[in-house]
Write a protein that holds these residues in place. Structure first.
Motif, PDB file in Angstrom:
ATOM      1  N   LYS A  70       0.883  -1.159   0.000  1.00 10.38           N
ATOM      2  CA  LYS A  70       0.000   0.000   0.000  1.00 10.38           C
ATOM      3  C   LYS A  70       0.923   1.212   0.000  1.00 10.38           C
ATOM      4  CE  LYS A  70      -3.892   2.305   0.880  1.00 10.38           C
ATOM      5  NZ  LYS A  70      -4.588   2.866  -0.187  1.00 10.38           N
ATOM      6  N   VAL A  71       0.756   2.083  -0.988  1.00  5.03           N
ATOM      7  CA  VAL A  71       1.684   3.205  -1.176  1.00  5.03           C
ATOM      8  C   VAL A  71       1.041   4.509  -0.721  1.00  5.03           C
ATOM      9  CG1 VAL A  71       3.136   4.415  -2.836  1.00  5.03           C
ATOM     10  CG2 VAL A  71       2.699   1.970  -3.139  1.00  5.03           C
ATOM     11  N   TYR A  72       1.780   5.273   0.065  1.00  9.21           N
ATOM     12  CA  TYR A  72       1.315   6.546   0.620  1.00  9.21           C
ATOM     13  C   TYR A  72       2.234   7.676   0.163  1.00  9.21           C
ATOM     14  CZ  TYR A  72      -1.167   3.350   3.697  1.00  9.21           C
ATOM     15  OH  TYR A  72      -1.965   2.347   4.176  1.00  9.21           O
ATOM     16  N   SER A  73       1.658   8.858  -0.008  1.00 11.70           N
ATOM     17  CA  SER A  73       2.410  10.034  -0.437  1.00 11.70           C
ATOM     18  C   SER A  73       2.603  11.001   0.730  1.00 11.70           C
ATOM     19  CB  SER A  73       1.653  10.752  -1.559  1.00 11.70           C
ATOM     20  OG  SER A  73       1.489   9.898  -2.657  1.00 11.70           O
ATOM     21  N   THR A  74       3.416  12.012   0.515  1.00 18.37           N
ATOM     22  CA  THR A  74       3.707  13.034   1.515  1.00 18.37           C
ATOM     23  C   THR A  74       2.420  13.567   2.142  1.00 18.37           C
ATOM     24  OG1 THR A  74       5.645  13.678   0.223  1.00 18.37           O
ATOM     25  CG2 THR A  74       4.900  15.224   1.909  1.00 18.37           C
ATOM     26  N   GLY A  75       2.399  13.584   3.473  1.00 20.52           N
ATOM     27  CA  GLY A  75       1.263  14.129   4.206  1.00 20.52           C
ATOM     28  C   GLY A  75       0.182  13.124   4.551  1.00 20.52           C
ATOM     29  N   GLU A 113       7.470  15.348   5.347  1.00 19.85           N
ATOM     30  CA  GLU A 113       7.624  16.254   4.211  1.00 19.85           C
ATOM     31  C   GLU A 113       8.797  15.888   3.315  1.00 19.85           C
ATOM     32  OE1 GLU A 113       7.436  20.440   4.898  1.00 19.85           O
ATOM     33  OE2 GLU A 113       5.873  20.202   6.415  1.00 19.85           O
ATOM     34  N   ASN A 114       9.850  15.318   3.881  1.00 19.62           N
ATOM     35  CA  ASN A 114      11.014  14.954   3.067  1.00 19.62           C
ATOM     36  C   ASN A 114      10.860  13.564   2.428  1.00 19.62           C
ATOM     37  OD1 ASN A 114      11.305  13.587   5.547  1.00 19.62           O
ATOM     38  ND2 ASN A 114      13.505  13.434   5.262  1.00 19.62           N
ATOM     39  N   GLU A 115       9.813  12.820   2.787  1.00 21.27           N
ATOM     40  CA  GLU A 115       9.561  11.501   2.212  1.00 21.27           C
ATOM     41  C   GLU A 115       8.614  11.639   1.027  1.00 21.27           C
ATOM     42  OE1 GLU A 115       9.976   8.805   6.248  1.00 21.27           O
ATOM     43  OE2 GLU A 115       8.015   9.620   5.726  1.00 21.27           O
ATOM     44  N   MET A 116       9.006  11.112  -0.105  1.00 23.92           N
ATOM     45  CA  MET A 116       8.172  11.210  -1.301  1.00 23.92           C
ATOM     46  C   MET A 116       7.083  10.137  -1.293  1.00 23.92           C
ATOM     47  SD  MET A 116       9.492  13.849  -2.515  1.00 23.92           S
ATOM     48  CE  MET A 116       8.577  14.014  -4.020  1.00 23.92           C
ATOM     49  N   ILE A 117       7.459   8.891  -0.986  1.00 23.90           N
ATOM     50  CA  ILE A 117       6.486   7.816  -0.814  1.00 23.90           C
ATOM     51  C   ILE A 117       6.944   6.869   0.282  1.00 23.90           C
ATOM     52  CG2 ILE A 117       5.553   7.838  -3.176  1.00 23.90           C
ATOM     53  CD1 ILE A 117       7.261   5.398  -3.813  1.00 23.90           C
ATOM     54  N   VAL A 118       5.956   6.243   0.911  1.00 18.57           N
ATOM     55  CA  VAL A 118       6.186   5.165   1.875  1.00 18.57           C
ATOM     56  C   VAL A 118       5.281   4.032   1.434  1.00 18.57           C
ATOM     57  CG1 VAL A 118       5.904   4.423   4.270  1.00 18.57           C
ATOM     58  CG2 VAL A 118       6.763   6.712   3.787  1.00 18.57           C
ATOM     59  N   ALA A 119       5.846   2.842   1.332  1.00 23.22           N
ATOM     60  CA  ALA A 119       5.067   1.660   0.916  1.00 23.22           C
ATOM     61  C   ALA A 119       5.117   0.632   2.040  1.00 23.22           C
ATOM     62  CB  ALA A 119       5.634   1.087  -0.360  1.00 23.22           C
ATOM     63  N   VAL A 120       3.923   0.176   2.456  1.00 22.05           N
ATOM     64  CA  VAL A 120       3.806  -0.803   3.544  1.00 22.05           C
ATOM     65  C   VAL A 120       3.245  -2.088   2.963  1.00 22.05           C
ATOM     66  CG1 VAL A 120       2.754  -1.294   5.789  1.00 22.05           C
ATOM     67  CG2 VAL A 120       3.413   1.051   5.203  1.00 22.05           C
ATOM     68  N   LYS A 121       3.882  -3.216   3.265  1.00 21.04           N
ATOM     69  CA  LYS A 121       3.458  -4.518   2.755  1.00 21.04           C
ATOM     70  C   LYS A 121       2.096  -4.863   3.329  1.00 21.04           C
ATOM     71  CE  LYS A 121       4.370  -8.454   0.652  1.00 21.04           C
ATOM     72  NZ  LYS A 121       4.617  -8.568  -0.763  1.00 21.04           N
ATOM     73  N   ILE A 122       1.202  -5.314   2.459  1.00 27.72           N
ATOM     74  CA  ILE A 122      -0.125  -5.769   2.867  1.00 27.72           C
ATOM     75  C   ILE A 122      -0.027  -7.251   3.169  1.00 27.72           C
ATOM     76  CG2 ILE A 122      -2.516  -6.091   2.173  1.00 27.72           C
ATOM     77  CD1 ILE A 122      -2.087  -3.756   0.201  1.00 27.72           C
ATOM     78  N   ASN A 123      -0.315  -7.618   4.404  1.00 26.60           N
ATOM     79  CA  ASN A 123      -0.259  -9.025   4.767  1.00 26.60           C
ATOM     80  C   ASN A 123      -1.624  -9.654   4.524  1.00 26.60           C
ATOM     81  OD1 ASN A 123       2.423  -8.930   5.688  1.00 26.60           O
ATOM     82  ND2 ASN A 123       1.742  -8.025   7.605  1.00 26.60           N
ATOM     83  N   LEU A 124      -1.661 -10.564   3.582  1.00 25.48           N
ATOM     84  CA  LEU A 124      -2.933 -11.203   3.210  1.00 25.48           C
ATOM     85  C   LEU A 124      -3.174 -12.443   4.028  1.00 25.48           C
ATOM     86  CD1 LEU A 124      -2.621 -10.803  -0.647  1.00 25.48           C
ATOM     87  CD2 LEU A 124      -3.892  -9.387   0.931  1.00 25.48           C
TER      88      LEU A 124
END
Length: 86
Positions: free
Chosen positions: A56-61, A75-86
């Motif tokens: 799951k990908v998230y953007s700044t803010g 603010e300095n992070e462009m994207i953060v991606a967290v693994k989806i555990n199915l």
């Protein structure tokens, strides 16, 4: 900017931590020496690849949950991606 470049970069990040991946402005613009246009192209391709890998990908803010805590994409992070555990 090639798909192979993006895939290799993501694969390196996954080897370091397969649960969460972060890309910062500094990392992309300074360390990877990408122009602003290349950076946004990279982020677009990375977002698609990470989504296909069940992240799951998230953007700044945006807020996200990781390690049972609510966090905010800084603010300095462009994207953060967290693994989806199915």
């Amino acid at each position: 900017m090639t798909l192979e470049y993006v895939s290799n970069n993501i694969d390196k990040k996954i080897l370091k931590n397969e649960q969460i991946i972060k890309y910062t402005f500094y990392e992309l613009r300074v360390r990877e020496n990408l122009s602003e246009e290349e950076m946004y192209c990279f982020l677009n391709l990375a977002r698609t690849r990470l989504t296909n890998l069940n992240f799951k990908v998230y953007s700044t803010g945006q807020k996200y949950f990781y390690d049972y805590k609510e966090k905010l994409v800084k603010e300095n992070e462009m994207i953060v991606a967290v693994k989806i555990n199915l």
